[in-house]
Design an enzyme around this catalytic site. Structure first.
Site, PDB file in Angstrom:
ATOM      1  N   GLY A 161       0.754  -1.248   0.000  1.00 46.97           N
ATOM      2  CA  GLY A 161       0.000   0.000   0.000  1.00 46.97           C
ATOM      3  C   GLY A 161       0.780   1.292   0.000  1.00 46.97           C
ATOM      4  N   GLY A 162       2.115   1.234   0.060  1.00 44.52           N
ATOM      5  CA  GLY A 162       2.893   2.469   0.105  1.00 44.52           C
ATOM      6  C   GLY A 162       2.714   3.329  -1.135  1.00 44.52           C
ATOM      7  N   ASP A 211      -7.828 -11.055 -10.210  1.00 43.32           N
ATOM      8  CA  ASP A 211      -6.644 -11.500 -10.932  1.00 43.32           C
ATOM      9  C   ASP A 211      -6.229 -10.392 -11.894  1.00 43.32           C
ATOM     10  OD1 ASP A 211      -4.712 -12.671 -12.551  1.00 43.32           O
ATOM     11  OD2 ASP A 211      -5.766 -14.585 -12.731  1.00 43.32           O
ATOM     12  N   GLY A 212      -5.124  -9.721 -11.590  1.00 49.39           N
ATOM     13  CA  GLY A 212      -4.692  -8.573 -12.387  1.00 49.39           C
ATOM     14  C   GLY A 212      -4.432  -8.904 -13.837  1.00 49.39           C
ATOM     15  N   CYS A 284      11.338  -4.301  -7.621  1.00 52.76           N
ATOM     16  CA  CYS A 284      12.461  -4.052  -6.705  1.00 52.76           C
ATOM     17  C   CYS A 284      13.499  -5.155  -6.891  1.00 52.76           C
ATOM     18  CB  CYS A 284      12.000  -3.932  -5.263  1.00 52.76           C
ATOM     19  SG  CYS A 284      10.918  -5.245  -4.686  1.00 52.76           S
TER      20      CYS A 284
END
Length: 358
Positions: A161-162, A211-212, A284
């Site tokens: 959520g950042g 489901d993205g 990342c």
């Protein structure tokens, strides 16, 4: 729509030997050359954080308190410096719209070489927490997305959520869809929203656990801006956490198939974007197979399967703008990569901005 995408992704995946995806340090040296010893030591050292000011708190008071710690707002400093430099350059052409940074974001960091820590955030007078601690490099994809007032925005892989919080801090979201397949992770996202965002503002957010990969068929051609911050090997975290580590032997197949998942998610994000809209893809990870390869493969997929043209945006100016805070890898073919360095131990964070042309 989903089945053709999956078939096309599988065809692209067959071209690459995913057994070369590294287990922790394997093959990194040949990718980064003389930079690798510094990156490796930095990854094994304590991560540096930034404090994202909560605009829904008493933000001027919060900023003043952070300044008293000798921290600096790297976003405001960088953008102000860039604007002054651009104004002073008589020969410079008008700044392209694609170069715009998302507005209203304040994030404080300590100077290079300063290993001071921020205290945990406190509940402020507005009933929300004052600031959010995050790897400051994680803010770069949100800045690069270049939100404008009234945008409809999709955060396709939103938890924990950042970045979702940062998108709301811009004050630009007319509607924000925050999605994550994992219901436990969307629970963490909801907790962050409740801790940092007033109820009235939360009303513009729709949190889902879909489901993205299917978003292109669910809501195609819908959003002005899309952030696709995909699941990845999370290189720094994987070095320090053994529990549920993706580099375990039992998760080898899952690890090797990550680029396929990432490509499907990015393709779905691009399909969900309006023609003329922008997408930022981010990880990342240091792995070029999860970074540049996924971008290039997704563009090829959309061109071949849907006759959709996607253009990678040049972020050279962006790297120059923030080079006083972060160390950037100089040899990315597409996108930008923040590499960890002991003097500024942020990242890794890869991000690439694309525009859907058709």
């Amino acid at each position: 729509m989903a089945a053709p995408v999956l078939r096309c992704v599988r065809q692209l995946v067959r071209r690459v030997d995913f057994a070369t995806i590294p287990r922790r340090h394997r093959h990194k040296k040949k990718w980064f050359g003389d930079l690798w010893p510094s990156i490796r030591v930095s990854l094994l050292s304590e991560q540096k954080y930034g404090a994202l000011v909560n605009n829904f708190a008493a933000r001027d008071h919060v900023s003043a308190s952070l300044e008293q710690l000798n921290a600096r707002d790297f976003v405001t400093e960088a953008i102000t410096s860039w604007e002054l430099e651009s104004e002073g350059d008589q020969s410079a052409s008008a700044t392209p719209a694609s170069w715009a940074c998302s507005p209203n974001l304040r994030c404080f960091t300590f100077a290079r070489g300063d290993v001071s820590r921020f205290s945990p955030a406190r509940l402020g007078s507005q009933g929300v927490l004052d600031y959010y601690l995050m790897d400051a490099a994680s803010l770069l994809p949100v800045l690069a997305l270049g939100l404008q007032p009234g945008d409809t925005v999709l955060d396709l892989c939103a938890a924990p959520g950042g970045k979702t919080l940062a998108l709301l801090q811009t004050g630009c979201c007319r509607h924000l869809a925050a999605n994550d397949l994992s219901t436990s992770r969307t629970g963490r996202l909801q907790n962050i929203l409740h801790s940092y965002v007033p109820q009235g503002v939360r009303d513009v957010v729709r949190v889902t656990s879909w489901d993205g990969r299917k978003w292109g068929e669910l809501e195609g051609d819908t959003y002005d801006r899309v952030l696709v911050d995909v699941p990845c090997t999370t290189d720094r975290h994987s070095l320090h956490e053994e529990e549920n580590n993706i580099f375990k032997r039992s998760r080898k197949k899952e690890r090797q198939m990550l680029p396929m998942l990432q490509m499907q998610l990015l393709a779905a994000g691009l399909l969900a974007t309006k023609p003329g809209g922008y997408v930022v893809y981010s990880t990342c990870s240091l792995s070029h197979l999860q970074n540049e390869y996924v971008v290039q493969g997704s563009m090829e997929l959309l061109a071949n399967q849907y006759s959709i043209k996607v253009q990678v945006e040049d972020l050279t100016h962006f790297r120059k703008c923030f080079m006083e805070t972060f160390y950037f890898f100089p040899s990315c073919q597409v996108g930008e990569l923040v590499i960890p360095n002991l003097m500024a131990n942020f990242g890794p964070m890869y991000f690439c901005k694309m525009r859907r042309l058709t």
